[in-house]
Every structure is written in structure tokens, then in C-alpha cells.
Scaffold this active site. Structure first.
Site, PDB file in Angstrom:
ATOM      1  N   GLU A  50      24.540  17.432  15.984  1.00  0.00           N
ATOM      2  CA  GLU A  50      23.252  17.192  15.670  1.00  0.00           C
ATOM      3  C   GLU A  50      22.060  17.953  16.255  1.00  0.00           C
ATOM      4  OE1 GLU A  50      20.260  13.088  15.530  1.00  0.00           O
ATOM      5  OE2 GLU A  50      22.474  12.896  15.529  1.00  0.00           O
ATOM      6  N   SER A  90      20.429  13.003  20.659  1.00  0.00           N
ATOM      7  CA  SER A  90      21.750  12.789  20.437  1.00  0.00           C
ATOM      8  C   SER A  90      22.588  14.286  20.019  1.00  0.00           C
ATOM      9  CB  SER A  90      21.881  12.117  19.241  1.00  0.00           C
ATOM     10  OG  SER A  90      21.637  10.753  19.414  1.00  0.00           O
ATOM     11  N   ARG A 116      21.321  12.536   8.684  1.00  0.00           N
ATOM     12  CA  ARG A 116      20.793  13.480   9.528  1.00  0.00           C
ATOM     13  C   ARG A 116      20.319  14.850   8.893  1.00  0.00           C
ATOM     14  NH1 ARG A 116      19.795   9.380  10.904  1.00  0.00           N
ATOM     15  NH2 ARG A 116      20.127   8.450  12.860  1.00  0.00           N
TER      16      ARG A 116
END
Length: 295
Positions: A289, A219, A169
Site C-alpha cells: 500500500e 499500512s 485502495r
């Protein structure tokens, strides 16, 4: 100096814009200016102008993982949504930063190019997905990226996949002064019917496991020890808990829902609350995130 006039000469520009309309969770105050460049040349001119004057700026696509401050943004938001051309040559697909992943997947299905199905249903853009090494269902952007056109300072250059550090990520493009302008993907020929079937399977998994259609920013936390952060939050019995006007989703605990008039402080408080609970119970430090933007 009339900043608005200067910006408007470079590209389409609006002032005092409500940032709620530029993010999926519908939270945010007012931005001084928001600009909509439609070409690489305009992006470069805009960034160089703002850098020279030391005016703060932030670049967005669809704003699907962003929490804008409810106090607003003192600077310029650069929205790349109309920088969205898509070029096709053999097995390669070149997409400008603002191209929607939904639309890119539709093109892939139509012309029979496979590899991006994992991203079907993600409501983001190519630029943001590339910078964050977006992924789902055992696929990531790094699996299919061939090269990226970037702006850094006043220089535009191509970076091959090997020149970019991809990790979970995030990439070396994040927070290092790079603006992603377009990305080229190396894909594989496949029958359209098979691609469509895979896309529908992925979308069904999303709809069945995530609070699809609600006001959220995707998320909230990254995976931890190979497990979804949602599993730890769920084990604590926190589904459905409300902090201010933010609710921890009853469907997937790693999604926070704006129930009506949530503020950025509500989200920040919910994040802190969950991180503390997980730390105390499992001795794990969750990492966000989502990205907070603004004052």
C-alpha cells in the site's frame, strides 16, 4: 537554462531539500527541487513546464504513505499542502487537494456535515486520499465523493464519480497522468455533537490498535482475502522483528517503524522479507500500500 529561476517564477520553490521533512516516516535523501503551488493555475503552469522539458516530477500532500529513496529524488517534488481552500454549499463540501483530513473533519463537525468521520485521524490530504480511495472502519472516499477536478496534460476538467473507477485502495486516477486539484463531497446534515462522538470513537480505535505517534508510513500492505495483512504477519510471530533500523510494530504488524535512522533500503528489505515469509507459509502474495519514490 536556470531551472531554479524558471520554477521560482511560477511558484515558491526550494532546492536541495531534505525529503525526510516531507514524509511521516522521516526517510529520504535530497530532492533537486520542491515546489509549492498555491493555485490551480500555478499547478497547471508548473506541470506543463516540467512536461515540456521532460523533467521528472512527483506530486505529494502530507507524504503519509510514501517512502522516499535515501539516495534522493532527481527531479521536482510538487507539494500541494498550501493548495488547501475549503468551500461549503448546502450539503456539499469542496476541498482543494492539499486540505488536511484533520482540518476537513473539524470543519464538518463544526457545521454539522456527516460522512467523512471514517477518515478522522488519518494524517493525509484530500488529494492523496482521493487518488488512493483512502478508507477505514467500513468507509471509503468513494462513498462520499461527488466529483473531482483534475489536470491531465494541459487540460483541466471535472470528472463525476461515475467516470472514476474506484477499487480497494486505488482508483483510475492513479498512475494515469491525472493530478487531483480538488474534490467535492456529498454529505448529510447531522448534529455536531453526534459527529464529534463518532470522530472520537474512530480516533480511539486508531490509537488503541495502531502505533500512533511513531515514525511510520501507515499500512504497509493491502488487505488480503478480506483480512488485514497484519494478521498474517502476526501469525508468523514477526512483531518486533528488526530489519536494519526498521521494526515491525509490536502493536500492529502491518506498520513498519523507523526506529531512528532507517533508510529506504531498510524498508524495501523489510517488505521483501515479510512478503517471502507470508508467501512461503500461506501461499499468499501481499501487495504494498506504501509507495516508493525516487532513484
Amino acid at each position: 537554462m536556470n531551472i531554479y529561476k524558471k520554477l521560482s517564477k511560477i511558484c515558491n520553490c526550494e532546492k536541495n531539500q531534505d525529503l525526510k521533512q516531507y514524509c511521516s516516516i522521516k526517510i529520504g535523501g535530497s530532492a533537486d527541487y520542491i515546489c509549492f503551488p498555491k493555485s490551480v493555475r500555478q499547478v497547471k503552469k508548473l506541470v506543463c513546464f516540467l512536461t515540456k522539458l521532460k523533467i521528472k516530477y512527483f506530486i505529494i500532500g502530507n507524504g503519509t504513505n510514501l517512502i522516499f529513496s535515501s539516495k534522493g529524488y532527481n527531479g521536482v517534488i510538487i507539494c500541494l499542502k498550501i493548495l488547501n481552500r475549503i468551500l461549503i454549499k448546502d450539503n456539499t463540501l469542496t476541498c482543494y487537494a492539499g486540505a488536511s483530513l484533520f482540518y476537513v473533519n473539524q470543519i464538518c463537525e463544526k457545521i454539522g456535515l456527516s460522512g467523512l468521520e471514517f477518515s478522522y485521524g488519518i494524517p493525509g490530504t484530500v488529494g492523496g486520499a482521493t487518488v488512493m480511495n483512502c478508507g477505514a472502519f467500513n468507509g471509503e472516499m468513494k462513498d462520499v465523493i461527488k466529483s473531482v477536478l483534475v489536470l491531465k496534460g494541459n487540460k483541466i476538467s471535472y470528472l463525476k464519480k461515475e467516470q472514476i473507477n474506484f477499487s480497494y485502495r486505488k482508483t483510475s486516477l492513479l498512475n494515469n497522468g491525472y493530478v487531483v486539484l480538488k474534490a467535492t463531497f456529498k454529505l448529510k446534515k447531522e448534529q455536531s455533537e453526534i459527529i464529534k462522538q463518532r470522530q472520537q470513537e474512530i480516533l480511539s480505535k486508531r490509537i488503541n490498535s495502531q502505533p500512533y505517534g511513531t515514525l511510520n508510513a501507515g499500512s504497509v500492505f493491502k488487505r488480503k482475502n478480506g483480512e488485514s495483512a497484519g494478521k498474517y504477519i502476526d501469525k508468523l510471530g514477526l512483531k518486533g522483528v528488526k530489519i536494519g533500523d526498521v521494526e515491525i510494530s509490536t502493536k500492529h504488524a502491518n506498520f513498519f517503524i523507523n526506529k531512528n535512522n532507517a533508510t529506504s533500503d531498510d524498508v524495501a528489505n523489510a517488505v521483501s522479507f515479510v512478503k517471502e515469509k507470508v508467501k512461503n507459509e500461506f501461499n499468499l502474495s501481499l501487495e504494498e500500500e506504501i509507495i516508493f519514490v525516487g532513484e
